[in-house]
Structures are given as C-alpha cells and as structure tokens.
Design a protein around this motif. Sequence first.
Motif, PDB file in Angstrom:
ATOM      1  N   LYS A  15       0.826  -1.205   0.000  1.00 42.11           N
ATOM      2  CA  LYS A  15       0.000   0.000   0.000  1.00 42.11           C
ATOM      3  C   LYS A  15       0.860   1.255   0.000  1.00 42.11           C
ATOM      4  N   GLY A  18      -4.581   5.430  -1.451  1.00 41.85           N
ATOM      5  CA  GLY A  18      -5.976   5.016  -1.476  1.00 41.85           C
ATOM      6  C   GLY A  18      -6.279   3.854  -2.417  1.00 41.85           C
ATOM      7  N   ASP A  21      -6.436   0.486  -0.727  1.00 40.22           N
ATOM      8  CA  ASP A  21      -7.638   0.231   0.076  1.00 40.22           C
ATOM      9  C   ASP A  21      -8.800  -0.118  -0.835  1.00 40.22           C
ATOM     10  N   ILE A 310      -3.610  12.966   8.181  1.00 37.72           N
ATOM     11  CA  ILE A 310      -2.819  11.795   7.766  1.00 37.72           C
ATOM     12  C   ILE A 310      -2.789  11.859   6.256  1.00 37.72           C
ATOM     13  N   ARG A 312      -0.260  11.905   2.312  1.00 35.57           N
ATOM     14  CA  ARG A 312       0.951  12.146   1.548  1.00 35.57           C
ATOM     15  C   ARG A 312       1.253  13.627   1.718  1.00 35.57           C
ATOM     16  N   LYS A 317      -2.407  17.985  -1.323  1.00 39.94           N
ATOM     17  CA  LYS A 317      -3.139  17.834  -0.068  1.00 39.94           C
ATOM     18  C   LYS A 317      -3.326  19.141   0.691  1.00 39.94           C
ATOM     19  N   LEU A 339       0.661  13.127  10.367  1.00 40.55           N
ATOM     20  CA  LEU A 339       1.322  11.859  10.047  1.00 40.55           C
ATOM     21  C   LEU A 339       1.420  11.781   8.529  1.00 40.55           C
ATOM     22  N   GLY A 340       2.647  11.674   8.016  1.00 35.90           N
ATOM     23  CA  GLY A 340       2.763  11.596   6.569  1.00 35.90           C
ATOM     24  C   GLY A 340       4.196  11.527   6.098  1.00 35.90           C
ATOM     25  N   ARG A 366       6.486   9.374   8.789  1.00 34.86           N
ATOM     26  CA  ARG A 366       6.611   7.945   8.488  1.00 34.86           C
ATOM     27  C   ARG A 366       5.258   7.411   8.010  1.00 34.86           C
ATOM     28  N   PHE A 367       5.288   6.199   7.460  1.00 32.95           N
ATOM     29  CA  PHE A 367       4.035   5.547   7.084  1.00 32.95           C
ATOM     30  C   PHE A 367       3.710   4.572   8.197  1.00 32.95           C
ATOM     31  N   ASP A 368       2.598   4.753   8.856  1.00 31.27           N
ATOM     32  CA  ASP A 368       2.307   3.940  10.037  1.00 31.27           C
ATOM     33  C   ASP A 368       0.797   3.664  10.101  1.00 31.27           C
ATOM     34  N   LEU A 393     -10.246   9.156   1.249  1.00 27.85           N
ATOM     35  CA  LEU A 393     -10.803   8.131   2.129  1.00 27.85           C
ATOM     36  C   LEU A 393     -10.854   8.641   3.556  1.00 27.85           C
ATOM     37  N   ASN A 394      -9.845   9.424   3.919  1.00 28.33           N
ATOM     38  CA  ASN A 394      -9.745   9.796   5.325  1.00 28.33           C
ATOM     39  C   ASN A 394     -10.924  10.614   5.843  1.00 28.33           C
ATOM     40  N   TYR A 397     -13.369   7.885   6.698  1.00 27.92           N
ATOM     41  CA  TYR A 397     -12.968   7.199   7.933  1.00 27.92           C
ATOM     42  C   TYR A 397     -13.298   8.116   9.115  1.00 27.92           C
TER      43      TYR A 397
HETATM   44  P1  ADP Z   1      -4.273   9.319  -1.662  1.00 25.66           P
HETATM   45  O1  ADP Z   1      -4.656   8.003  -2.258  1.00 25.66           O
HETATM   46  O2  ADP Z   1      -4.398  10.481  -2.587  1.00 25.66           O
HETATM   47  O3  ADP Z   1      -2.931   9.275  -0.998  1.00 25.66           O
HETATM   48  P2  ADP Z   1      -6.537   8.940   0.117  1.00 25.66           P
HETATM   49  O4  ADP Z   1      -7.136   9.776   1.196  1.00 25.66           O
HETATM   50  O5  ADP Z   1      -7.463   8.498  -0.971  1.00 25.66           O
HETATM   51  O6  ADP Z   1      -5.299   9.697  -0.488  1.00 25.66           O
HETATM   52  O7  ADP Z   1      -5.925   7.650   0.772  1.00 25.66           O
HETATM   53  C1  ADP Z   1      -4.825   7.719   1.567  1.00 25.66           C
HETATM   54  C2  ADP Z   1      -4.734   6.446   2.361  1.00 25.66           C
HETATM   55  O8  ADP Z   1      -3.392   6.291   2.777  1.00 25.66           O
HETATM   56  C3  ADP Z   1      -5.560   6.487   3.606  1.00 25.66           C
HETATM   57  O9  ADP Z   1      -5.959   5.186   3.947  1.00 25.66           O
HETATM   58  C4  ADP Z   1      -4.558   7.038   4.637  1.00 25.66           C
HETATM   59  O10 ADP Z   1      -4.894   6.694   5.952  1.00 25.66           O
HETATM   60  C5  ADP Z   1      -3.301   6.383   4.194  1.00 25.66           C
HETATM   61  N1  ADP Z   1      -2.075   7.097   4.538  1.00 25.66           N
HETATM   62  C6  ADP Z   1      -1.523   8.146   3.897  1.00 25.66           C
HETATM   63  N2  ADP Z   1      -0.350   8.502   4.496  1.00 25.66           N
HETATM   64  C7  ADP Z   1      -0.192   7.666   5.543  1.00 25.66           C
HETATM   65  C8  ADP Z   1       0.819   7.513   6.547  1.00 25.66           C
HETATM   66  N3  ADP Z   1       1.896   8.294   6.597  1.00 25.66           N
HETATM   67  N4  ADP Z   1       0.675   6.529   7.464  1.00 25.66           N
HETATM   68  C9  ADP Z   1      -0.418   5.709   7.420  1.00 25.66           C
HETATM   69  N5  ADP Z   1      -1.394   5.798   6.504  1.00 25.66           N
HETATM   70  C10 ADP Z   1      -1.286   6.755   5.567  1.00 25.66           C
END
Ligand code: ADP
Length: 494
Positions: A15, A18, A21, A310, A312, A317, A339-340, A366-368, A393-394, A397
Amino acid sequence: MKILLTASEAVPFAKTGGLADVASALCEALSKQGHEVVLILPHYPQLLPRGAQSRFKIKPTGESFVATVGPRETRGHFLQAQLPNSEVKVILVDQPDYFDRPSPYVYENIPYEDNCERFVFFSRAIIEAARQFGPFDVIHANDWQTALVPALIEIEQRKRDDLFKKVGTILTIHNLAFQGRFWHWDMALTGLDWKYFNWKQMEFFGDLNLLKTGIVFADMVTAVSPSYAKEICTPDLGWGLDPALSDRGDSLVGILNGVDVKTWHPDVDRFIKVNYDEKTLEQNKPLCKADLQKIVGLPEKPEVPVVAMISRLSQQKGFDLFKQAPDRLLDNDAQFIFLGTGEREYERFVKDLAKQHPTRVAGLIRFDEELAHKIEAGADLFLMPSEFEPCGLNQMYSMLYGTLPVVHAVGGLADSVVPASETTLKNKTATGFSFKKQNVESFLKTFNQALETYRNKKTWKQIQQTAMSQDLSWTNSAKNYVKVYNRAIARHCK
Ligand code: ADP
C-alpha cells in the motif's frame, strides 16, 4: 459475473495510498454480492507484512509465462494467494528484477527509471493471466500502471483470441495527476504499432501517456467520485486530458468509493485503545484521545481539541495553506498531529513546526498504518484542505470515527461531507465543515467555525452522531460498478 481486477497495489499486500484500500475492498464487496473475483497484483516480496506467506496462503501456481517488452523476452511466474477473510483469489506476478524492490514506484522520492518497462511487463502478464485463469467477463484496470491493458485487448487480443472477444474493459481513474507519462521511445516497449502514437490515442505532447491510452481504449471509464468525474472534464482539473475525457461522454461515470468497515470502524478496529459506537462515544472516545496524546508525546489534556491530518505530504493535499500562515493556524489552543511522508519541503515544514511547538504539534514523518487508526479514533477534528481530491478516504474514515472533517469542497470531499450550516444543523444532516475557495482566509474561517462548534458540546455530539451513522460501506458502490461492468459487456454483445 467473472471479474479480473488489476491493480499495482492492494492491502494487505502492498500500500502506498488510497488505490490499495479501494482495490481489495471493492473485490471483497463484489465477491460478497456473488461474483467470482480474481485480483492480480505484482509480487513485491519486500513489502509483505511478516507472516504473509502463511496468512495469505501464498504458493506457486506452477504456471509461468514469457512476456515480450520491447526487444526483450522476460519470464515471469504466477503465484496464488487469498485475500484474507474472503473468497477473492489473488494472482501475484512474480518477476524479481522488476518487483523485488523496496517500494512500488519510487526510490527516495525518485521514480524508478524503468517504470514504463515494469508496468508494460505487468500489463502483458495480466493478458497471460486472463488467458490461463479465464475466461473473464470483465477486466477492470486501475490507474496508469494497468491502463495499457484495455488497449492491448482492443488492438491485439479481441481479433486474435476468442477468450477476449466479448470481454468488457473498464479503467478507473483514482488520480488524474499521475498519468504514466514517458518519453516517446518507450512506445516501442508496448509492442503496439506506432500508428497508435497519435494525439487522439496514445501520444500526449510528444510523450507516451499510458493513462490517456486507457481513457481512449477502455469500454467504460470511471472516476472515484461523481464530482471528480465532472471536474476532470474541465481545463482546471483535467491535467491536459480533459478533451480525451470529455470525448467519452456518458461512458465516463463517477462512483464514490466506500469504506472497508471491517477495518475502518471504531466498533471493530483492532488497533485502537477501546472500541466505541454512537452510544459509547462519550465514554470511550476520550480514552482513545488520551492514548493518542500519550503515544505522540502531547500533553494529555482532555478538553483541548486534537486536530489531525494523515496524508501524503504533497501540494495536492493543501499544505501550502499551512505554510502561508502557520502562526494563524496555531492561534488557538488546539493540538495538531501530522502523520505523513512525501515531498522534502513539506516534511521539513512539519518537522520544524513540531520542533518549534513541542507541546502543540506532533510531526510524524513515516508511514504507520496502526497509528493512522489510533489518530482517527483519538482526534477530534480531521483536516483535508486538498487542492483537488478525486475521492479521499480519510474524510470518510473520520466521519465514521466521530472525528469531524474540515474539507475543501472539491471532488469526493464535496460528495461525502455535508457542511454544518444553519439549515443542516436544524435538519440534522451536517457531518463536518467545508470551505469553497482554496485560500488561507476561507480555510481559517471554516477551521475556526469548527473549533467554535467543538466548544458547544451538544451541537458537536449531534454532528458526530450523524457522521457516524452514515452508510459508507462498499455495498452501494459495488452495485454501481456492476452496472458499469454490464454496460461494458453490452458493447460487445451486438
Ligand atoms: P491518496 O490516495 O491520494 O494518498 P486517500 O485519502 O485516498 O489519499 O488515501 C490515503 C490512504 O493512505 C488512507 O488510507 C490514509 O490513511 C493512508 N495514509 C496516507 N499517508 C499515511 C501515513 N503516513 N501513514 C499511514 N497511513 C497513511
């Protein structure tokens, strides 16, 4: 219906955003509705979580294939796996030279030089898999990485092989900003005749453009929200592909993503301190908040609003809004959690902000995944001031976790969040806050409106409960995809 869903990433295998997911949740929802679904992905051994081999039942199928990519013939193998807790079969395309790498597309933020070659290979592998594990009624491509597949079917396979004669092809655009654009000589890698390298089909300002190729050749094109489907037909958000997209007329359809509520719901989330629902929100969400404050090193103050993001870390963004006015963003008593990972400039900005305000800002570069869940449960407000947002998505959520979103009313954000206003508060439909103009003034005005509402406990709770009771599951979206699949199939039944 037998469906082959093709993607370059899907949870829990790999992953970066998005798409991962969406790919797995859509497969699962389609399978639950009685369809036979096969998901095909590249095999990235370095990205698999621990214990994946046995948890996902990864084993060789014994089938291999040779794909011609430009002048080279490359052998690959098909592995078989299972999408956990579902009937969805997964085919992993094993080719270590291309996919045994530390991340799917980039190394230290720089795209791999051979990305075109890698994903042409993957697209050819998909055709082979469709032959070996088919026949399929529908082949569903996602984003530029698999957008060549509809063209390979249309140009080469339909005439050549009866298996492909009636197959419907779909391309879903998750983000038009990523187009798979490569220099013109990479056209030779596709194996398609140079006659297709023209401005109406595969060429784009002198380059090869894989996403455009899919837009032109797929039977049906979908975008991940109805608003985004309209926005990408305009010069403002069309990234130069608006003419190609407008040409598709009503074959371009917007379908809002759903949420995988088995993973992203506070009632069942296995990562959060205590589970909660609309009834236990008041007792349990504060426990998640205290836990979050402790984990990220912020003072455990129950009354202070926790504002999270959370994402990128990229211009898309909306980080420029913060960069333009960090002092005004912090001109309140809220705590902020970012977080990103992403562009250096924004990573530095977030780190500096956290360093300057250690008791107010936590900057986690970080990615967490686990922390992402804890943030959704523990925060009060969630920011998504994106310049554009195909679906997002966030924000969905966040609604389900009673963490109210503050969003720019664009794309999927506009389609999913009902902004608080006199009317929507009165008729109890408000689920968050949104602003229309992408500038600091309107963002801060709405952000401050949200903070003010937070202090009015009764109104806040009402919005939380409305947000938490939304049906954001994949059931409806999957039904809409099936309608599109039927339209794609119908094109070849005449
Ligand atoms: P995109 O696909 O444009 O990056 P979305 O909101 O559609 O944005 O989906 C981003 C997904 O990635 C979400 O599930 C979000 O929680 C996750 N995500 C993004 N950055 C991180 C991070 N640093 N750590 C954990 N989850 C992340």
